[in-house]
Design an enzyme around this catalytic site. Structure first.
Site, PDB file in Angstrom:
ATOM      1  CB  ALA A 155      -0.932  -0.005   1.204  1.00  0.00           C
ATOM      2  CG  HIS A 156       4.786   1.544   1.511  1.00  0.00           C
ATOM      3  ND1 HIS A 156       5.640   2.223   2.354  1.00  0.00           N
ATOM      4  CD2 HIS A 156       4.306   0.506   2.236  1.00  0.00           C
ATOM      5  CE1 HIS A 156       5.683   1.607   3.526  1.00  0.00           C
ATOM      6  NE2 HIS A 156       4.889   0.564   3.479  1.00  0.00           N
ATOM      7  CG  ASP A 261      -4.554  -9.716  10.341  1.00  0.00           C
ATOM      8  OD1 ASP A 261      -4.051 -10.660   9.704  1.00  0.00           O
ATOM      9  OD2 ASP A 261      -4.766  -8.592   9.825  1.00  0.00           O
ATOM     10  N   GLY A 262      -5.029 -13.320  10.881  1.00  0.00           N
ATOM     11  CA  GLY A 262      -5.825 -14.267  10.105  1.00  0.00           C
ATOM     12  C   GLY A 262      -6.195 -13.743   8.726  1.00  0.00           C
ATOM     13  CG  HIS A 264      -1.919  -8.652   6.980  1.00  0.00           C
ATOM     14  ND1 HIS A 264      -2.972  -8.098   7.647  1.00  0.00           N
ATOM     15  CD2 HIS A 264      -1.318  -7.631   6.331  1.00  0.00           C
ATOM     16  CE1 HIS A 264      -2.995  -6.798   7.410  1.00  0.00           C
ATOM     17  NE2 HIS A 264      -2.016  -6.483   6.608  1.00  0.00           N
ATOM     18  CG  ASP A 287       1.567  -3.279   9.236  1.00  0.00           C
ATOM     19  OD1 ASP A 287       1.936  -2.094   9.388  1.00  0.00           O
ATOM     20  OD2 ASP A 287       1.428  -3.810   8.121  1.00  0.00           O
ATOM     21  CG  LEU A 320      -4.817  -7.184   3.192  1.00  0.00           C
ATOM     22  CD1 LEU A 320      -4.145  -8.497   3.584  1.00  0.00           C
ATOM     23  CD2 LEU A 320      -5.790  -6.748   4.277  1.00  0.00           C
TER      24      LEU A 320
HETATM   25 ZN    ZN Z   1       4.467  -2.944   5.015  1.00  0.00          ZN
END
Ligand code: ZN
Length: 403
Positions: A155-156, A261-262, A264, A287, A320
């Protein structure tokens, strides 16, 4: 851990005694312990049912609780409506909330941004590193980017990614409040920068990377000691194609962050990573982003808009973008996905990140260490949190001030 019966009892006055809990690394023991704190440090533990404190000593009742070292989150982008990259001046709003999640120390994390935004975040977050009453402690900034591989940008924002620059990173040092930098070791100039960052006391983590085994090996030889969110935003692996993930699973030294978290990482692949690396090779990270604790809706991270719903936190194109994971959920998920002991899960949330950061005074319950504690019930829900010997989270009112 062995107990320390040499600590004087009875007439001795401590600042705080945590009474009647169980130590995490002694699951076979059916004996309760008392843990004494002086000056914000662990002064000793006493096995058995002393269960009284001397006059002048405050008490925290740990009955039916596990006593664990406070948790350390190596990758936290914000929470409760605050984004560290674009709103670094609001860090204390997050620091106040973290103890309820069991986190006692964290690395405020800044994602790929313009040089000016990154520099402002570093200056502001570094200046706010002093811990205040009731708050979790910043251990320094984690710069996730901007020296990342566009092929694995996640997402960067791609327009903020650039090649490693020793000039831009000249101010990134432990002395200036930077604890960790995530970069892609295969980029031109990365190995030289890793060398400089290590010399400046910064932990270097491989992430958002398409490095193959050889490129990763060169990065590790240059000083990389960590990997950022294993499996996510890195080269996938197969039987004849180890990618980036394969060598990290086979590695024996690098500490890999893992988002449990199930969403990622599939629970099966969490189990695979755990079997390969174990509690000393994996650091639980959240994160988490600004949306943590803020419900569903539209949020920002850096200058990217994020939508949060039941499928997680995603960009407009569905990628994500961080999580809304709490560290206590990560601990419970890890136990559920792998069947590991609570002791091992708690090592991955405390001891392992502390060792990575070179903080032998955190992440353990040894005499002389900083008194950061999490008290957990049998379901691994956070009952109480202690930082620097100060009870900072106590919804059940188990704390009694000194008489
Ligand atoms: Zn990252």
């Amino acid at each position: 851990m062995s107990t320390t019966p040499s600590v004087a009892t009875g007439s001795t006055s401590f600042d705080l005694t945590v009474i009647g809990g169980r130590l995490i690394d002694d699951p076979q023991s059916d004996q309760d312990i008392d843990l004494d704190i002086i000056g914000g440090r662990i002064a000793g533990t006493v096995t058995g049912r002393r269960h009284t404190a001397g006059t002048g000593t405050a008490v925290l009742d740990a009955s039916d609780c596990i006593i664990a070292p406070g948790w350390i989150d190596l990758q936290l982008n914000g929470g409760w409506g605050v984004d560290f990259t674009s709103q670094p001046q609001r860090i204390r709003e997050v620091a106040r909330r973290l103890p309820a999640t069991g986190v006692t120390s964290f690395l405020p994390t800044v994602i790929s941004s313009s040089p000016a935004t990154t520099a402002r975040a570093v200056t502001t977050l570094s200046a706010a590193s002093t811990r205040h009453h009731g708050e979790a402690r910043s251990l320094g900034i984690h710069l996730e980017g901007p020296f990342l591989n566009p092929l694995r940008k996640g997402a960067h924002p791609p327009h903020h990614l650039r090649l490693p620059s020793i000039e831009e990173a000249a101010q990134w040092s432990a002395a200036a409040g930077v604890a960790m930098v995530t970069l892609a070791p295969e980029l031109a100039g990365a190995l030289e920068l890793i060398d400089v960052l290590r010399a400046n006391g910064v932990v270097v983590s491989a992430g958002h990377t398409a490095a193959n085994a050889e490129e990763l090996r060169l990065g590790i030889d240059a000083g990389i000691t960590a990997a950022t969110h294993l499996y996510n935003a890195m080269g996938p692996f197969g039987g004849r194609e180890p990618g980036t993930v394969g060598p990290l699973l086979a590695d024996r030294t690098v500490v890999t962050g893992l988002i449990v978290d199930g969403l990622h990482v599939d629970p099966i692949m969490v189990d695979v990573a755990w079997r390969a690396r174990g509690p000393r090779g994996i650091a639980l990270v959240t994160d988490a982003i600004t949306a943590l604790g803020a419900g569903y809706g539209a949020f920002g991270i850096g200058d990217t808009e994020i939508i949060v719903d039941e499928t997680g936190a995603r960009t407009a194109t569905g990628i994500l973008a961080g999580s809304v994971l709490r560290m206590d959920e990560a601990v419970r998920n890890l136990i559920a996905f792998t069947g590991c002991s609570s002791a091992d899960a708690l090592v991955a949330a405390s001891t392992t990140p502390a060792i990575l950061l070179g903080r032998s005074d955190l992440g353990n319950l040894l005499v002389g260490s900083i008194a950061d504690l999490v008290l957990l019930d049998g379901a691994h829900d956070v009952v109480s949190t202690v930082i620097d010997g100060e009870v900072v989270y106590d919804p059940q009112q188990r704390f009694s001030p000194a008489r």
